[in-house]
Enzyme design. Structure first.
Site, PDB file in Angstrom:
ATOM      1  N   ASP A  11       0.863  -1.179   0.000  1.00 57.95           N
ATOM      2  CA  ASP A  11       0.000   0.000   0.000  1.00 57.95           C
ATOM      3  C   ASP A  11       0.897   1.227   0.000  1.00 57.95           C
ATOM      4  OD1 ASP A  11      -2.150  -1.637   0.069  1.00 57.95           O
ATOM      5  OD2 ASP A  11      -2.720  -1.234   2.139  1.00 57.95           O
ATOM      6  N   ASP A 130     -14.023  -5.021  -2.794  1.00 61.95           N
ATOM      7  CA  ASP A 130     -13.976  -5.021  -1.326  1.00 61.95           C
ATOM      8  C   ASP A 130     -15.359  -5.427  -0.834  1.00 61.95           C
ATOM      9  OD1 ASP A 130     -11.373  -4.057  -1.405  1.00 61.95           O
ATOM     10  OD2 ASP A 130     -11.995  -1.962  -1.293  1.00 61.95           O
TER      11      ASP A 130
END
Lengths: 250, 192
Positions: A11, A130
């Site tokens: 990330d 997600d």
């Protein structure tokens, strides 16, 4: 035999690597290029870079980082985060990304999947989903998990495949950050519903979790971040373990 | 000078990066003369066969590529375009290799994406490469096995992982994305 892929995720925020616990509370885990090289040496099969704060102004910085990564590493990598348009995707692919991952933008504009796939090939379009379990269903969340929708995650995966997605990156928001294992039921249901590779993400904390996701679902790969960043599970050890369990890995 | 064929599809940056990492200079070009005069030509490509062939024809590159005399390396779509035909958009291809390109059977996971092993290695480009080495594949169409096959991979069925005829070499997998094994294969080609 096709091998199961172990995929570290990095990330990225402002050019450095971070990892959110349940998508909040971010701690620094190093320089993305250095980390990427370490993973290649350790035997990672692919890498995913997710720009979690991608904004229009930051896009140039991201493209520069992508081109630096592309020069340094010799395995495939995916770049995602904040891709809104064909142009956003094209810049990153031209900078050297093998695949791009789109999430919210694909939900808002299904046609975007095909626009990118028709020029660069469907193999470079990863649709990231997600999902969170709610009222008996897996529901799609957008904007890094901040926005709830009424879309069923399994239906969405099927729709994304039809629209031209080459791969699904499936994150369980319930499992993410918990280190209690991948969400097997969600992963199994999505894998059974599509004929494109599915990468399971969220919840990896131990070697056994990777074994479980590969033995109990048909996921093509498994993604994790912090356990690799902080060397809690060294990739060579994980692969040896999986080999002992007769799971095909490189 | 190594020349990389420039065309409308795919990620050519990664090929250029890989060649430069090995210490060679290269140029990305669609200029016929530059291609003809290069010491080696790499014909890469990820994308759609019909679209790519149309572009090659529009630039006369179909004729140029077929007539090259130096070692040529087709990668991925490059391998498929060197075959006789492709089921992708029912495309007539360059016809260097005597094989047709077909879509993997439906109801299986497609694309064939990830690391898979290659066997029956039979070419100098595989010098110092062990049988069953793992390399990285991403494709939905495959070239049949034929007399030009120099490496076999199994996914759903056995297919040509690599092919060679005269000065034309090709890999369905991506040497540039296949870590140290891929670099060795690329180096073997560049040293031909």
């Amino acid at each position: 035999m096709l091998k199961k892929r172990i995929i570290p995720c990095l990330d990225i925020k402002d050019g450095t690597t971070v990892k959110g616990v349940n998508f909040i509370n971010i701690i620094n885990a190093g320089d993305p290029v250095e980390l990427a090289k370490r993973y290649v040496d350790e035997g990672a099969d692919e890498l995913v870079f997710l720009d979690i704060t991608a904004t229009v102004e930051k896009r140039k910085t991201l493209a520069m980082l992508v081109s630096k990564i592309a020069k340094e590493i010799n395995i495939p990598f995916t770049v995602g985060g904040g891709i809104q348009s064909w142009e956003d995707a094209a810049i990153l692919i031209k900078a050297g990304a093998d695949k791009i991952s789109i999430n919210s933008a694909a939900v808002r504009n299904l046609e975007l999947i095909n626009e990118i796939a028709s020029v660069f090939g469907r193999q470079c379009v990863v649709v990231a989903i997600d999902a969170k379990f709610k009222h008996g269903n897996y529901i799609v969340y957008l904007n890094g998990g901040r926005t709830e929708t009424d879309i069923d995650a399994i239906d969405w995966a099927i729709k994304a495949e039809k629209a031209g997605a080459g791969e699904i990156l499936l994150t369980s928001m319930d499992a993410d950050g918990t280190k209690n294992g991948f969400e097997l039921e969600l992963t199994r249901r999505v894998c059974e519903s599509v004929n494109i590779p599915v990468i399971a993400s969220g919840g990896a904390g131990k070697d056994e979790h990777f074994k479980d996701v590969f033995l109990k679902t048909t996921a093509s790969g498994a993604l994790a971040a912090s356990i690799f960043h902080f060397n809690e599970i060294p990739i060579p050890e994980l692969k040896n373990y999986l080999k002992q369990k007769k799971i095909p890995v490189r | 000078m190594i020349a990389i064929v420039k065309y409308n599809a795919g990620n050519i940056t990664s090929v250029k990066n890989a060649v430069e990492r090995l210490g060679y200079q290269c140029i990305v070009t669609d200029d016929s003369e530059t291609l003809k005069n290069a010491s080696k030509v790499i014909f890469p490509g990820v994308g759609e066969a019909g679209f790519a062939m149309k572009y090659l024809k529009s630039k006369n590159l179909d004729i140029v590529i077929k007539s090259l005399k130096q070692p040529v390396l087709g990668i991925c779509l490059g391998l498929q375009l060197l075959c006789s035909s492709s089921e992708e958009s029912n495309t007539e291809c360059l016809g260097v290799f005597d094989a047709d390109v077909k879509l993997f059977p439906k109801n299986e996971i497609i694309p064939h994406m990830g690391w898979n092993s290659i066997e029956s290695l039979d070419s100098e480009v595989f010098n110092n490469i062990s049988e069953n080495s793992n390399v990285y594949f991403v494709h939905s169409y495959y070239a049949e096995l034929c007399a030009n096959t120099i490496a076999i991979c199994n996914y759903i069925l056995p297919f040509s992982a690599s092919m060679q005829k005269d000065n034309f070499y090709a890999t369905q997998f991506h040497p540039k994305k296949s870590a140290e094994i891929g670099e060795k294969i690329l180096k073997n080609f560049l040293k031909l």
